[in-house]
Design a protein around this motif. Structure first.
Motif, mmCIF file in Angstrom:
data_model
loop_
_atom_site.group_PDB
_atom_site.id
_atom_site.type_symbol
_atom_site.label_atom_id
_atom_site.label_comp_id
_atom_site.label_asym_id
_atom_site.label_seq_id
_atom_site.Cartn_x
_atom_site.Cartn_y
_atom_site.Cartn_z
ATOM 1 N N PRO A 232 45.339 57.501 -22.899
ATOM 2 C CA PRO A 232 46.637 57.811 -23.524
ATOM 3 C C PRO A 232 46.829 57.069 -24.855
ATOM 4 C CG PRO A 232 46.939 56.214 -21.771
ATOM 5 C CD PRO A 232 45.488 56.616 -21.728
ATOM 6 N N TYR A 233 47.837 57.521 -25.611
ATOM 7 C CA TYR A 233 48.232 56.898 -26.888
ATOM 8 C C TYR A 233 47.051 56.816 -27.867
ATOM 9 C CZ TYR A 233 52.185 55.341 -24.042
ATOM 10 O OH TYR A 233 53.264 55.287 -23.206
ATOM 11 N N VAL A 234 46.283 57.893 -27.979
ATOM 12 C CA VAL A 234 45.079 57.872 -28.815
ATOM 13 C C VAL A 234 45.425 57.585 -30.270
ATOM 14 C CG1 VAL A 234 43.146 59.242 -29.687
ATOM 15 C CG2 VAL A 234 43.833 59.439 -27.293
ATOM 16 N N GLY B 20 46.476 47.209 -27.601
ATOM 17 C CA GLY B 20 46.133 48.511 -27.032
ATOM 18 C C GLY B 20 45.982 48.458 -25.523
ATOM 19 N N ALA B 21 45.349 47.384 -25.016
ATOM 20 C CA ALA B 21 45.176 47.256 -23.567
ATOM 21 C C ALA B 21 46.517 47.092 -22.865
ATOM 22 C CB ALA B 21 44.273 46.060 -23.270
ATOM 23 N N ILE B 22 47.435 46.326 -23.472
ATOM 24 C CA ILE B 22 48.762 46.139 -22.873
ATOM 25 C C ILE B 22 49.533 47.459 -22.832
ATOM 26 C CG2 ILE B 22 51.016 45.046 -23.227
ATOM 27 C CD1 ILE B 22 49.507 42.614 -24.312
ATOM 28 N N ILE B 23 49.425 48.227 -23.900
ATOM 29 C CA ILE B 23 50.129 49.516 -23.951
ATOM 30 C C ILE B 23 49.591 50.468 -22.884
ATOM 31 C CG2 ILE B 23 50.519 51.557 -25.375
ATOM 32 C CD1 ILE B 23 50.508 49.673 -27.804
ATOM 33 N N ILE B 24 48.263 50.572 -22.752
ATOM 34 C CA ILE B 24 47.678 51.472 -21.752
ATOM 35 C C ILE B 24 47.941 50.952 -20.347
ATOM 36 C CG2 ILE B 24 45.509 52.504 -20.943
ATOM 37 C CD1 ILE B 24 44.481 52.394 -23.775
#
Length: 409
Positions: free
Chosen positions: A256-258, A283-287
């Motif tokens: 997600p969130y590419v 990015g890891a926290i968002i995913i």
């Protein structure tokens, strides 16, 4: 050594100035701080002009380059200048539009999901085997909602506590805004008449600096310009490549969130060494707010991608740019970040690259004057010893094999 009257006068003036600097240091420091604040918009404008000039030069090279029409020559500079400003504004707007809202939303989701996540984690057998029972019980008994509500109340109370100084804050923001506006105006003036300013600076240098030092000064300034220019261009290209690779990989893995994460990772890659890891962590926290497993897949993919980029792509991009060994890059980032934060990280590498190149030229020139030969590189003794041992083993194996062949014959 005999001191002449001129030397004694210079020594006396130097001692007197040193005394004044020590005794009245607070007043002098305040005066210097005020003076720096006054010229800050001009200095910031010069920095912006240098950054925009890279883009403007590229546009000028492609804006009807072969045309000799007077109207084209007249509008080339304004059009390319406006184009470079619009380009930077669009890039900043895209970053703000794509990254900031999603980052805030993901952080909110993550904070709200902490209680359930901790309780779920604490019920796993492997987690209970690693963490002591008393800590597991405390995690299960903790009222996370109350803690978060208390933290939010404290934050709101802290904001309210600053209400009395709202006018000062507003004045400071307005002052920064005005300074930034003046810096942009100065940058436009610098770029609009950059040839004129260059000619004026050269005329002043030619009068002030002696002939022997004039050529060297121009050469050193040229080295500095090349280091900064090549470093900026190399980092921008590298950031674009990192963003594209991240987008392709995340699309293939269906993460997600590419678009948002790829843009953010590419943007943070502009900060040497530590920037990429900041982008990876964000990015890891968002995913993680979507799926812990997908966050793990993202981490594995991005680490492999960064290793490939750092060892294959980045050296080719920067091979003809600054020519600075990796250890000096790390030292420049560390020292620059300690002194001036992120800004120091950004400018530390090209500054050290400039000093490195100039020092290398001075040493080579000095060696030639002294008639010294260039020293060969020191070899790795342990590696050389291992190579000899390996060759001896190979020779022994060849002799054994030869004996076996002779025995068969």
């Amino acid at each position: 050594m005999i001191f002449e009257g001129k030397h004694l006068r210079m020594l006396g003036v130097s001692i007197f100035l040193l005394y004044l600097a020590i005794y009245y240091w607070e007043k002098i420091a305040g005066f210097l701080y005020t003076g720096f604040g006054a010229v800050a918009p001009v200095l910031l404008g010069a920095v912006l002009a240098y950054m925009l000039n890279i883009l403007m030069d590229m546009y000028e090279d492609y804006f009807f380059k072969k045309s000799e029409k007077p109207i084209i020559n007249k509008i080339r500079r304004p059009v390319c200048l406006i184009g470079s400003i619009v380009t930077i504004a669009v890039i900043i707007g895209v970053l703000v539009y794509l990254v900031i809202p999603e980052l805030v939303e993901s952080a909110t989701i993550l904070v709200e999901g902490i209680p359930n996540g901790v309780r779920a984690l604490a019920r796993y057998d492997w987690f209970q085997a690693i963490v002591p029972d008393n800590i597991v019980d405390k995690l299960l008994e903790m009222h996370w909602k109350d803690y978060i509500d208390s933290a939010m109340k404290f934050f709101k109370g802290g904001i309210g506590g600053f209400a009395g100084s709202a006018m000062n804050i507003a004045g400071s923001v307005f002052s920064k805004f005005v300074s930034a506006l003046f810096a942009i105006v100065f940058a436009i003036y610098f770029l609009g008449s950059k040839e004129k300013f260059q000619t004026q600076a050269l005329r002043v240098m030619r009068v002030v600096v002696k002939k022997d030092y004039y050529d060297k000064t121009l050469h050193y300034l040229n080295v500095c310009n090349l280091c900064f220019h090549n470093y900026i261009v190399g980092k921008l290209v590298d950031a674009i490549v990192v963003g594209i690779l991240c987008a392709i990989g995340m699309s293939v893995l269906r993460l997600p969130y590419v678009l948002m994460i790829s843009v953010f990772v590419g943007f943070t890659a502009l900060i040497p060494i530590v920037g990429t890891y900041l982008g990876i962590a964000a990015g890891a926290i968002i995913i993680l707010t979507v799926s812990p497993m997908k966050a793990l897949i993202f981490l594995i993919f991005i680490i492999i991608m960064i290793q490939f980029e750092a060892n294959v792509i980045y050296p080719k991009l920067m091979s003809n740019s600054i020519g600075l060994p990796g250890v000096w890059v790390l030292a420049a980032v560390t020292v620059g970040g300690t002194i001036a934060g992120i800004g120091g990280m950004l400018i530390g590498v090209p500054i050290v690259a400039t000093v490195y190149q100039i020092s290398r030229e001075i040493i080579l020139e000095r060696e030639k004057k002294l008639g010294l030969e260039t020293l060969p590189e020191i070899k790795n003794v342990s590696q050389e010893r291992w190579t000899k041992i390996k060759n001896i083993k190979n020779k022994a194996a060849k002799k054994t094999e030869q004996r076996k062949k002779n025995g068969k014959n």
